[in-house]
Design a protein around this motif. Sequence first.
Motif: not given
Length: 65
Positions: A7-14
Amino acid sequence: MSVHDTLPILIPLIILQFGLAVWALVDIFRHQQYKIGNRYFWIPMVLLISIFGPVIYFVFGRKDY
């Protein structure tokens, strides 16, 4: 690796994807002329090709004003 680890990686990408898509769509609707293609070509390109669609639009489609 669980969902909570990614999640800490996916949220900024989203957020980046959403922001780039909105920025590109606003630009597409504000302008009538493009280097390549037309509005009906760029809208699906921006929406369907994830992060790369808006980047491709800003590099190849957006006409310098």
